[in-house]
Motif scaffolding. Structure first.
Motif, PDB file in Angstrom:
ATOM      1  N   ARG A   1      20.956  21.408 -26.152  1.00 31.67           N
ATOM      2  CA  ARG A   1      22.343  20.951 -26.285  1.00 31.67           C
ATOM      3  C   ARG A   1      22.367  19.443 -26.500  1.00 31.67           C
ATOM      4  O   ARG A   1      21.318  18.780 -26.464  1.00 31.67           O
ATOM      5  CB  ARG A   1      23.140  21.345 -25.033  1.00 31.67           C
ATOM      6  CG  ARG A   1      22.510  20.810 -23.766  1.00 31.67           C
ATOM      7  CD  ARG A   1      23.164  21.435 -22.532  1.00 31.67           C
ATOM      8  NE  ARG A   1      22.573  20.917 -21.305  1.00 31.67           N
ATOM      9  CZ  ARG A   1      22.811  21.400 -20.098  1.00 31.67           C
ATOM     10  NH1 ARG A   1      23.648  22.403 -19.940  1.00 31.67           N
ATOM     11  NH2 ARG A   1      22.250  20.880 -19.044  1.00 31.67           N
ATOM     12  N   GLY A   2      23.562  18.898 -26.716  1.00 37.55           N
ATOM     13  CA  GLY A   2      23.687  17.469 -27.003  1.00 37.55           C
ATOM     14  C   GLY A   2      23.358  16.613 -25.787  1.00 37.55           C
ATOM     15  O   GLY A   2      23.554  17.033 -24.634  1.00 37.55           O
TER      16      GLY A   2
ATOM     17  N   TYR B   1      16.302  20.849 -23.513  1.00 38.92           N
ATOM     18  CA  TYR B   1      16.068  20.054 -24.721  1.00 38.92           C
ATOM     19  C   TYR B   1      17.404  19.395 -25.061  1.00 38.92           C
ATOM     20  O   TYR B   1      18.348  20.089 -25.464  1.00 38.92           O
ATOM     21  CB  TYR B   1      15.696  20.945 -25.907  1.00 38.92           C
ATOM     22  CG  TYR B   1      14.459  21.780 -25.744  1.00 38.92           C
ATOM     23  CD1 TYR B   1      14.422  22.859 -24.868  1.00 38.92           C
ATOM     24  CD2 TYR B   1      13.321  21.510 -26.498  1.00 38.92           C
ATOM     25  CE1 TYR B   1      13.274  23.626 -24.734  1.00 38.92           C
ATOM     26  CE2 TYR B   1      12.173  22.279 -26.381  1.00 38.92           C
ATOM     27  CZ  TYR B   1      12.158  23.339 -25.498  1.00 38.92           C
ATOM     28  OH  TYR B   1      11.035  24.102 -25.370  1.00 38.92           O
ATOM     29  N   HIS B   2      17.499  18.074 -24.873  1.00 39.51           N
ATOM     30  CA  HIS B   2      18.760  17.392 -25.200  1.00 39.51           C
ATOM     31  C   HIS B   2      18.584  16.636 -26.506  1.00 39.51           C
ATOM     32  O   HIS B   2      17.710  15.773 -26.621  1.00 39.51           O
ATOM     33  CB  HIS B   2      19.187  16.479 -24.053  1.00 39.51           C
ATOM     34  CG  HIS B   2      19.688  17.255 -22.862  1.00 39.51           C
ATOM     35  ND1 HIS B   2      18.867  17.693 -21.851  1.00 39.51           N
ATOM     36  CD2 HIS B   2      20.931  17.702 -22.556  1.00 39.51           C
ATOM     37  CE1 HIS B   2      19.585  18.374 -20.952  1.00 39.51           C
ATOM     38  NE2 HIS B   2      20.847  18.388 -21.358  1.00 39.51           N
ATOM     39  N   ILE B   3      19.419  16.968 -27.483  1.00 40.19           N
ATOM     40  CA  ILE B   3      19.227  16.365 -28.812  1.00 40.19           C
ATOM     41  C   ILE B   3      20.076  15.098 -28.965  1.00 40.19           C
ATOM     42  O   ILE B   3      21.144  14.980 -28.351  1.00 40.19           O
ATOM     43  CB  ILE B   3      19.552  17.374 -29.950  1.00 40.19           C
ATOM     44  CG1 ILE B   3      21.013  17.816 -29.903  1.00 40.19           C
ATOM     45  CG2 ILE B   3      18.628  18.574 -29.906  1.00 40.19           C
ATOM     46  CD1 ILE B   3      21.496  18.399 -31.206  1.00 40.19           C
TER      47      ILE B   3
ATOM     48  N   ALA C   1      24.930  20.395 -35.191  1.00 41.62           N
ATOM     49  CA  ALA C   1      23.549  19.955 -34.927  1.00 41.62           C
ATOM     50  C   ALA C   1      22.997  20.662 -33.677  1.00 41.62           C
ATOM     51  O   ALA C   1      21.838  21.088 -33.663  1.00 41.62           O
ATOM     52  CB  ALA C   1      23.494  18.437 -34.746  1.00 41.62           C
ATOM     53  N   ALA C   2      23.827  20.804 -32.642  1.00 37.83           N
ATOM     54  CA  ALA C   2      23.370  21.507 -31.431  1.00 37.83           C
ATOM     55  C   ALA C   2      23.095  22.977 -31.748  1.00 37.83           C
ATOM     56  O   ALA C   2      22.117  23.566 -31.264  1.00 37.83           O
ATOM     57  CB  ALA C   2      24.410  21.384 -30.323  1.00 37.83           C
TER      58      ALA C   2
ATOM     59  N   ILE D   1      11.835  15.511 -33.309  1.00 41.30           N
ATOM     60  CA  ILE D   1      13.208  15.140 -32.943  1.00 41.30           C
ATOM     61  C   ILE D   1      13.264  13.757 -32.302  1.00 41.30           C
ATOM     62  O   ILE D   1      14.116  12.953 -32.656  1.00 41.30           O
ATOM     63  CB  ILE D   1      13.862  16.168 -32.005  1.00 41.30           C
ATOM     64  CG1 ILE D   1      13.986  17.521 -32.701  1.00 41.30           C
ATOM     65  CG2 ILE D   1      15.259  15.701 -31.586  1.00 41.30           C
ATOM     66  CD1 ILE D   1      14.645  18.594 -31.850  1.00 41.30           C
ATOM     67  N   ILE D   2      12.308  13.461 -31.457  1.00 41.77           N
ATOM     68  CA  ILE D   2      12.332  12.185 -30.743  1.00 41.77           C
ATOM     69  C   ILE D   2      12.305  10.985 -31.695  1.00 41.77           C
ATOM     70  O   ILE D   2      12.825   9.924 -31.413  1.00 41.77           O
ATOM     71  CB  ILE D   2      11.158  12.107 -29.718  1.00 41.77           C
ATOM     72  CG1 ILE D   2      11.305  10.915 -28.779  1.00 41.77           C
ATOM     73  CG2 ILE D   2       9.805  12.055 -30.391  1.00 41.77           C
ATOM     74  CD1 ILE D   2      12.331  11.111 -27.709  1.00 41.77           C
ATOM     75  N   ASN D   3      11.735  11.202 -32.861  1.00 43.27           N
ATOM     76  CA  ASN D   3      11.595  10.084 -33.814  1.00 43.27           C
ATOM     77  C   ASN D   3      12.826   9.879 -34.688  1.00 43.27           C
ATOM     78  O   ASN D   3      12.821   8.994 -35.540  1.00 43.27           O
ATOM     79  CB  ASN D   3      10.381  10.335 -34.730  1.00 43.27           C
ATOM     80  CG  ASN D   3       9.114  10.416 -33.926  1.00 43.27           C
ATOM     81  OD1 ASN D   3       8.950   9.652 -32.978  1.00 43.27           O
ATOM     82  ND2 ASN D   3       8.248  11.338 -34.272  1.00 43.27           N
TER      83      ASN D   3
END
Ligand code: GLU
Length: 321
Positions: free
Chosen positions: A215-216, A241-243, A38-39, A318-320
């Motif tokens: 990254r995560g 951007y942290h996922i 995913a990252a 992504i936030i959602n």
């Protein structure tokens, strides 16, 4: 004017640093799992959506933790999921001279000191949160020329008491870090002589001109520490951007340490031992990343799915997820 010369003129006008450069930086401690894929996918998409470069850096500085064969397996998996990188693969272990140069530069701040407290000492003394004992009691600053000659059985730490306690994440917005654990001094060079993650990652990101770090969210806590080093070095910080992490059914983050299934195991074991295709694995990841999944995507090959999302990717979703 021919298209070629126009392109040439544009690149002359834009300094290299203006180009969007992202990266995926796996440690070769095992095969990829859903979380690390995913990252990789998110960092690829965010770079490619901006016609940027996507680089691979193998973070292999700690040879003791390296699992033989995992570099090959990581790179083969990335290719088989349609993720092709730009430039040659970069190996962190080949960049030690630069790491040395960077730590010497940081030492000029006067904030490095030797610390010989063991984890056990710190646990017993202050429940695992470092109390800056060596900084306070010895008051012994390590200078640039002492980096290699300081007491051999001590780590080099940095005084983080003036460090940042917040930053703006492009996905998670404003992030604050106020606990004692998050604000403690941290190691730049370990007592075994190996450069610590915080030093190596900043040094390498600067070296590779990385300006967008995806990254995560497990690395969120490290970001203020890394930003502190950028400031000392007077370098421009990347955007972060942290996922969101993918967790297992016990709500644990997938990681090599909890023996999360590798991608190959996921492909075979998901759904009561029914084989699931790489395309389905990839679509699960895009779903996790909040993207819309059109039903027509299920019949595509991995690379075709990746190409579809280069046009249709939306970081704001992504936030959602
Ligand atoms: N090497 C780290 C890992 O595999 C990632 C470091 C980073 O992206 O900053 O977890």
């Amino acid at each position: 004017m021919s298209r070629k010369s126009l392109k040439h003129n544009i690149s002359k006008q834009n300094p290299v640093s203006a180009q969007w450069i992202g990266r995926f930086a796996p440690s070769p401690t095992g095969s990829l799992h859903m979380g690390s894929l995913a990252a990789a996918v998110a960092s690829y998409m965010i770079a490619k959506k901006q016609q940027g470069k996507w680089l691979i850096r193998i973070e292999d500085i700690d040879k003791q933790r390296e699992v033989i064969g995992s570099v090959d397996s990581i790179l083969t998996d990335l290719e088989s999921y349609g993720l092709f990188w730009d430039d040659e693969v970069f190996y962190q272990s080949k960049n030690e001279q630069w790491h040395q140069h960077v730590i010497e530069d940081i030492a000029k701040s006067g904030w490095l000191y030797a610390c010989d407290c063991s984890r056990k000492d710190i646990l017993e003394r202050s429940e695992g949160v470092y109390d800056a004992k060596c900084r306070v009691s010895s008051n012994k600053v390590i200078t640039s020329t002492e980096i290699n000659s300081h007491c051999p059985d001590a780590a080099i730490k940095i005084n983080f008491s003036h460090g940042h306690d917040h930053f703006e994440d492009q996905i998670l917005n404003e992030q604050s870090f106020t606990s004692a654990m998050q604000k403690q001094d941290f190691i730049l060079k370990r007592r075994d002589g190996i450069f610590a993650y915080q030093l190596a990652v900043v040094a390498d990101d600067i070296h590779q001109n990385i300006n967008h770090v995806v990254r995560g969210a497990d690395i969120l806590d490290s970001t203020p520490k890394q930003n502190f080093l950028y400031d000392i070095l007077e370098k421009t910080k990347p955007s972060y951007y942290h996922i969101p992490l993918i967790t297992d059914d016990k709500n644990l983050k997938l990681s090599k340490s909890i023996n999360s299934p590798s991608l190959k195991q996921v492909e075979y074991l998901q759904d009561q031992k029914k084989v699931i295709t790489k395309s389905e694995v990839l679509l699960k990841i895009f779903e996790h990343l909040g993207q819309k999944i059109e039903s027509s995507l299920h019949s595509l090959k991995p690379r075709e799915i990746i190409e579809y999302y280069i046009d249709n990717w939306d970081t704001k979703l992504i936030i959602n997820s």
